[in-house]
Scaffold this active site. Structure first.
Site, PDB file in Angstrom:
ATOM      1  CG  ASN A 125      89.317 -16.960   0.723  1.00 22.80           C
ATOM      2  OD1 ASN A 125      89.878 -17.092  -0.360  1.00 22.80           O
ATOM      3  ND2 ASN A 125      88.018 -17.153   0.879  1.00 22.80           N
ATOM      4  CG  HIS A 150      80.462 -12.449  -3.267  1.00 25.99           C
ATOM      5  ND1 HIS A 150      79.538 -12.774  -2.297  1.00 25.99           N
ATOM      6  CD2 HIS A 150      81.369 -13.459  -3.283  1.00 25.99           C
ATOM      7  CE1 HIS A 150      79.877 -13.925  -1.734  1.00 25.99           C
ATOM      8  NE2 HIS A 150      80.975 -14.370  -2.318  1.00 25.99           N
ATOM      9  CD  GLU A 164      83.704  -9.150  -5.558  1.00 23.48           C
ATOM     10  OE1 GLU A 164      84.798  -9.722  -5.376  1.00 23.48           O
ATOM     11  OE2 GLU A 164      82.686  -9.740  -5.952  1.00 23.48           O
ATOM     12  CG  ASP A 202      83.065  -7.093  -1.019  1.00 24.85           C
ATOM     13  OD1 ASP A 202      83.906  -7.190  -0.106  1.00 24.85           O
ATOM     14  OD2 ASP A 202      82.299  -8.023  -1.336  1.00 24.85           O
ATOM     15  CG  HIS A 216      88.894 -11.909  -1.919  1.00 19.93           C
ATOM     16  ND1 HIS A 216      89.225 -13.194  -1.530  1.00 19.93           N
ATOM     17  CD2 HIS A 216      87.543 -11.916  -2.108  1.00 19.93           C
ATOM     18  CE1 HIS A 216      88.132 -13.942  -1.512  1.00 19.93           C
ATOM     19  NE2 HIS A 216      87.104 -13.190  -1.856  1.00 19.93           N
TER      20      HIS A 216
END
Length: 374
Positions: free
Chosen positions: A34, A121, A167, A196, A199
């Site tokens: 990541n 998640h 997310e 969230d 990413h």
């Protein structure tokens, strides 16, 4: 010995299903990390940490933040992060998992409702398991499903606060949440919105501030910015109203009873935020790589998401791991993802695009995938 017989049996069952995990050293061309902006090996981050050591910043914190572990570097980072993300306050945690779990275990109260995306998640599930609110899942990325869940709860006598947990960019599918629609739902029902950004932080939004940048600073919005992905370091920053920070400091057991992160990590995260501001070309290079990957990998069966995360859904666990092993043997670090991380029958290869690779690497991976699928 029979003391751990049940555990051995469980591992044997996982192996029989093709789901037993093991640790493996990283090798090959990076299509699994990541480290989206390639910052984990940034000379600037290394220099910032080296300078901090030279001026006497401690390697370890020595205790929890509420004891002697609260370092000036922690507070300096939190002030800088609040300005960077445009919020009233920020709080630094040791990891994204710990922060997400603490948020959902601590903030929603007894009598409240948490409506979470069905694909949220595992860290969020851990927090909800520890919390006191009623929790229900909503269909993935369907704002109407969130609204229906809140309306049904109200109709059944629910009087507390609704919490919407999502997310912004999903780690296994690479798709984005309808944040604008969810913000409207939250406003309509007096709900809090937990986002969230793990990413998305560093990659998306103005200046890399995330997909929820336009919502930051609202009284009913709390965001989580992970520092161990695009920022290249570790830890996480919870951003939102000052009362949220104060409540977590007083009530979040995962914060209160954890040794504080290393002050050196706080220094490194601060430098990473400055790199985002100083080097926008990193995001531009990644965007160009995403475009190339979309063209090259789509014929291989890869789902083109428009993000740096591209899944190749294979379905069956064993076949997924067979193909993953073959790709790794060809020199590409690409991992198979199996249940329970994804749904049964949805095992996949998760292709992660980072600045640790170039367009030629993507084209070469495409050649390998076409051969393996054949």
């Amino acid at each position: 010995m029979t003391h751990l017989a049940a555990h051995r049996h469980d591992l044997d069952q996982l192996a029989a299903m093709g789901r037993r995990r093991s640790l493996a050293p990283r090798r090959g061309v990076d299509f699994s990390s990541n480290d989206y902006l390639g910052l984990s090996t940034s000379p600037r981050l290394a220099a910032a940490v080296a300078d901090a050591v030279a001026r006497g910043v401690a390697v370890g914190s020595g205790g929890s933040r509420l004891l002697r572990g609260n370092d000036v570097e922690h507070e300096r980072l939190e002030d800088e992060a609040a300005r960077f993300f445009g919020v009233e306050a920020a709080l630094f945690f040791g990891s994204g998992f710990a922060a997400n779990a603490a948020l959902l275990a601590t903030l929603p109260q007894r009598g409240d409702l948490v409506v979470h995306d069905a694909l949220i998640h595992a860290s969020a599930h851990e927090g909800m398991r520890l919390g006191r609110a009623t929790c229900v899942a909503a269909a993935h990325n369907e704002a109407g499903a969130f609204e229906e869940a809140i309306a049904a709860w109200r109709a059944g006598g629910g009087t507390g606060t609704p919490w919407i947990a999502v997310e912004s960019l999903y780690s296994m599918d690479g798709d984005r949440a309808p944040l604008g629609e969810l913000a409207v739902v939250a406003a309509r029902h007096g709900a809090m919105l937990l986002i969230d950004e793990a990413h998305a932080t560093g990659v998306w939004g103005p200046g890399g501030r995330g997909l929820a940048a336009a919502l930051e600073g609202r009284e009913n919005v709390i965001s989580l910015h992970t520092c161990g992905k695009a920022l290249g370091v570790e830890g996480a920053l919870v951003c939102g109203p000052a009362v949220v920070r104060d409540f977590l400091v007083n009530r979040a057991r995962g914060f209160i009873f954890s040794t504080a992160p290393s002050p050196l990590m706080a220094v490194a995260v601060g430098e990473a935020l400055r790199i985002l501001a100083d080097e926008p070309e990193r995001r531009a290079r990644l965007a160009a790589l995403i475009a190339v990957a979309g063209e090259v990998l789509a014929p291989c069966g890869v789902t083109v998401t428009g993000s740096q995360i591209l899944p190749l859904v294979i379905g069956e666990d064993g076949e997924t791991m067979r193909i993953a092993a073959a790709v790794q043997a060809a020199g590409y670090d690409l991992r198979g993802i199996r249940p329970p991380t994804v749904a049964a029958g949805a095992a996949r290869l998760r292709i992660s695009l980072t600045l640790n690779v170039g367009a030629d690497d993507v084209r070469a991976l495409g050649d390998v995938l076409r051969e393996m699928r054949r």
